[in-house]
Structure formats: structure tokens, C-alpha cells
Design a protein around this motif. Structure first.
Motif, short mmCIF file in Angstrom:
data_model
loop_
_atom_site.label_atom_id
_atom_site.label_comp_id
_atom_site.label_asym_id
_atom_site.label_seq_id
_atom_site.Cartn_x
_atom_site.Cartn_y
_atom_site.Cartn_z
N ARG A 1 8.26 1.48 7.29
CA ARG A 1 6.94 0.80 7.48
C ARG A 1 7.08 -0.63 7.70
O ARG A 1 6.21 -1.28 8.08
N ASP B 1 6.24 6.95 0.92
CA ASP B 1 6.90 6.76 -0.34
C ASP B 1 7.23 8.07 -1.15
O ASP B 1 8.41 7.88 -2.03
N ARG C 1 0.78 -1.18 -0.01
CA ARG C 1 0.03 0.17 -0.01
C ARG C 1 0.95 1.15 -0.01
O ARG C 1 1.98 1.27 0.73
N ARG C 2 0.52 2.12 -0.70
CA ARG C 2 1.43 3.47 -0.99
C ARG C 2 0.92 4.63 0.09
O ARG C 2 -0.27 4.75 0.33
N TYR C 3 2.15 5.09 0.65
CA TYR C 3 1.77 6.35 1.57
C TYR C 3 2.45 7.54 0.95
O TYR C 3 3.38 7.51 0.21
#
Lengths: 165, 165, 165, 165
Positions: free
Chosen positions: B78, A106, A13-15
Motif C-alpha cells: 500500500r 496488515d 490506517r489499518r487494513y
């Protein structure tokens, strides 16, 4: 207690952090909301400093798209989060928390701002995070003879860069 | 860009930290998972240090109930979060992040642990947060002639206290 | 610009933290001042949280012996240091700075205190620092079936342990 | 235990941070050493990040003048301080400590550097601290239509500004 596969969190999952001024022009706020919405539509977690201005606009857009919005707050209370922060993280660190806003992401999308925004960009670049600037600022960020800030022409371009870099 | 009322985050949503050892007995891990599940069923956001043991068990239970689980991580990545953390918050603060694990919550449920857990309980009590102990530890936490730790008999009791205190 | 050998800082200089209540009995304050003085006489840098009570007494004693006293302050201003702090280090971290008070030292001498003192002891023990208790507290600090706090009978014993462990 | 008046720390003692690259030209290192020496001669405490390059040169000069040099270190060990740091303050905060380097000072003297130096300048300006640039960098630091960085022509000018602003 069985937990299905679906329950395991997607590690890919992208942050994406969205930073910018706590005071901003209507044009910038509109763009920040669109950025938040697009990021949310693409499944990203949107991380901000959790306060007013660009951060609030980005959270508003992301929440409208059903996304999670994380607010890394300077104070000790969740109450200082803007109403579109779905996960409030009080730090009690004051401005020192600026480095945490961009630490776990990211990529960073940066709108015009002040020294707080500048510190967030500097911390992100220091750690090799892609920083995508949207809007007329900064004209340049000249460090060691180079400027690592990536310029995006519009919201779609900024979001695309933040999702793939 | 209209945002419906429903999109605004509920300011009264409950945040509860679950702390305890990174190594724990099967009995404690089972209880931690039940605590996470019950908290999730009641709509709470579950906050932990994001790593192994009690934190992971609590996150696993909470995720099974569809809850948000926040992991306040010691490192900068993360990737060090356990697989049941839905929102990972790297801090790069090392053990100094222990105070942040309990800073933004309404209550803390503490399982037996080591000095890290003890530091989290101390920080929570220092800031007047209710700390509910579950399990055989600590026998007492005598500070200034008093012990502010609340003892719960079982999972349901601990969750009830954490939701209402 | 030549710098004599003598100017190079002795890498083996001892740093000792003195922690305890911001409010303390006259007996404890007298002991804390003696501890500070003895540490100073033996060439140690005395590190405290920089505020009142035990910290101030220890700094007063150390300064009387000509020692350097470092105050790791919770707020953002040097002005909150007690008048016997020779090097004030504002952190703006609030109670989160407690872990920094004991992070850089070789040993900790702990006087009776509250949850803040307890958090400092926990952080020190978590990082394997020797913690020497002086005074009637804590009766025990039971973590994982053991209590790593070392008890000293008197000021001389506590200082000796803090200088050699 | 009587403490003479002289023992009380002068609350008006000046603290000045010197920041800049961990790698720097010989010319900049020579200037940084002169800055440290002049600051030390005028009674200032010199605060740096405690590592190599500009920080080490400034500390070397200050120590030669008998001054106290504080190194706010990113890691957890005093051993990472350069040999001219008289008071080492490990923080374990990594780059997040950059804001602490400039938090407790009265003014900042900035030499050319990278994103770490930029973050320190941004944090200082965010908090209204005077930032005096010495050397050819940055050409500008345009935030909100203004550039608050003060330019000094030479070492003496920079030190004078840092002592009186």
C-alpha cells in the motif's frame, strides 16, 4: 487548489482481511458481523472477497460502524458485490483473485471455510501476514513442521491481534 | 445487530477511472485535479492506478471534495500509493493491473500518457466502456476503421460525459 | 538418473509472439501462416493468445514447420485453444491475459486487429519489446511524440527483425 | 499451405502438474524425478511452477523421457526457469501465479512443500482437479469435514492415478 492537511490519507490506517466460507453457521455469521463491527470501530478498512456468507456478515458489521469495506471480486462486475461493500473492485480473475484479497492487508482473520478460504490463508502465510483463526477450523495447518496460524478465543481477542500484530 | 437502510451501499454509485501519464504538464495536472474534484462533488468514486502524475492530481482533487479514491497498485504494498488514495489495492500484477484499473468503472477519462495509458484505453474500449479523452492526445486511435474515443472540450464536458454515458 | 547434455533446454531459444485480429482478411491470414512457418523453420517458439484468426493461422504455419506453439488462453480450459496450439496455457484472466501473451517473448509481430491487439502492442512497447507491424495497420501509434512500432515490408522482413532485434 | 493430419495437436493429450517444495529431501527429489520421467514416458505434458526443488526434479525426469515441460513462472523473465523447462511462461504475477500452475491440468501430483504448495493444492481442489499426494505430507487437509486429497503409495501409483482420474 489548496488541500488541507486533513485531506491527506493516513498512511498508518489499518487494513484487515476477513475470510471464511460463503456458507456458514449462524454462530459464525454472528461472530463475523461482530468482527467487522469491532474492526470498523477501531478505524480499520475491512477487506473481503466481496461475496456471501462470512464476507457479507463482516461487511455488514463494518458498515454499521461507518467503516470502509473493500470487496475484491472474482468477476468483472460491481453488481456481484454484497450490499455492504462500500468499494467494489472487480478483477475478472476468478479464484485467482484470492491472493489479492489478502495481499494488501496488515492481518487476516479467518473463519471456517472451504478450499477458497484455505487458499487465502496459504497466500497470506506465504507472504508473512499474521493469520488469526476464529472458530473451530482448521484443527491444524501443518506446513514444514509448523503451524503459523494464530488461534483467538473470541471476537475481541481476534480483533485485538489483527490490529496490533 | 440491526443495520439501518442508510448503511446499505448505493448500487448506483458511479465509478469513474482517470488515467494518464505519470509525468504530465502543469496544465494537464491542473485539469486532472479539477476533473477529480468535479467527479468527487458529483458523488463518484474515482479509480486510478494509484501512482504519480495524472493519477495523483485526480486523487488530490477528489479527496478535496470528500470523495473515495481507489488506487489499483502494480506492486504488493500500500505504501506505493500516492498520498491522496483513500483505498489502496495492491495487486502484485505489475502493468498487467492496467486492465483492472478500468475494469470495474462506468467510464474512463483519459489524459495524455504513454503506453501504459494506451493499454488502459485499449482495455476499456475492448470491454465497451466509454472513454473520454481530455487534452491533445491521442490524435486518433484507429482500430478496425473506427475511433471510439470520445473527445471532450473541457473539464466540465468530460465529467458530464463520464457521469451520464 | 543421468540426463545428457542435449536434454538441457537451450536458454537462447527465441520466443516470438504473433498478435492480430481474431477476424482477418484472407491475405492477412495467409501472411500470418507464412510468418508462423518461417519462425518455426528458424527454431522459434511461437506464442499467441491461442484463439482464432491471426493466432490460429500463425500456429498452423509454425506447427507445419515442427515448431512449438504456445497459446496463452483467456479462459480456464485447454479446449478453447485452436487445434494448432501445441502447449495450451489456460489463465482464467480474460482479456487481462493480453499482457502475458507478450510478456515472455523476445519480439512481437503484429497484424491488423482490434483493441485486444492494440492492448498487446501497448503492453509490449511499455516493456521495451520490439514490435514489428505487418500489414496496413496501425497507420501510427503516437505516444509521447514518438511511434516505436517497426514497419516491415513483407513476411521475410518481419521474421528477420523478430529474430534479431 | 497444406498441413498433414499428424500436425493437428491431439486434444486428448494429458497435462499433469507436479508441485512441491523448492527445497526438498534427496528422497523426495528422486521420487519427483521418477514421477516426471514416468509422466513423460506416458506422453503427458508436465506443468510446474518452473523453479527449483521438486519442480526442477520433475522437469529433469520428464525431459529425459522426451516430454514437454511447461514452467509457469512468477516473474517476467524466462531466465528464471530451471534448465529443464522446455516452454517457459513468465507471468509477472508473483505467487498469484500459483493458481495458474494447476488451472489447465487434468490432475496434480503433490510432494511435500510449504504454503506455496498448499495454495496450489487448495486452488486445484477448489476447481475439482484430482490431487494425488506422494510422500508424508500433508497428514490431512481437512476442509468442510472431508479431505479430498488422494494418497498414493509410490511413484507408479501416483502416476497411474494422475493419468486416469
Amino acid at each position: 487548489v489548496a488541500v488541507g492537511e486533513a485531506a491527506v490519507v493516513d498512511p498508518d490506517r489499518r487494513y484487515v482481511a476477513v475470510v471464511g466460507g460463503t456458507v456458514a453457521s449462524d454462530e459464525m455469521l454472528e461472530m463475523a458481523e461482530q468482527v467487522g463491527r469491532r474492526l470498523g470501530e477501531r478505524g480499520a478498512v475491512v477487506v473481503t472477497g466481496g461475496r456471501d456468507g462470512v464476507a457479507e456478515a463482516a461487511c455488514r458489521g463494518a458498515v454499521a460502524a461507518g467503516a470502509t469495506t473493500v470487496g475484491i471480486l472474482p468477476g468483472r462486475s460491481r453488481r456481484e458485490a454484497n450490499p455492504f461493500v462500500t468499494v467494489a473492485v472487480p478483477t475478472g480473475l476468478g479464484d485467482t483473485r484470492n491472493s489479492l484479497v489478502v495481499m494488501g492487508v496488515d492481518a487476516v482473520i479467518a473463519f471456517p471455510g472451504g478450499y477458497g478460504t484455505l487458499s487465502e490463508m496459504a497466500h497470506a502465510l506465504l507472504n508473512g501476514k499474521p493469520v488469526v483463526a476464529l472458530g473451530p477450523w482448521p484443527a491444524e495447518l501443518p506446513v514444514e513442521g509448523r503451524d503459523d496460524v494464530i488461534r483467538a478465543d473470541d471476537v475481541d481477542g481476534a480483533v485485538e491481534l489483527a490490529m496490533v500484530l
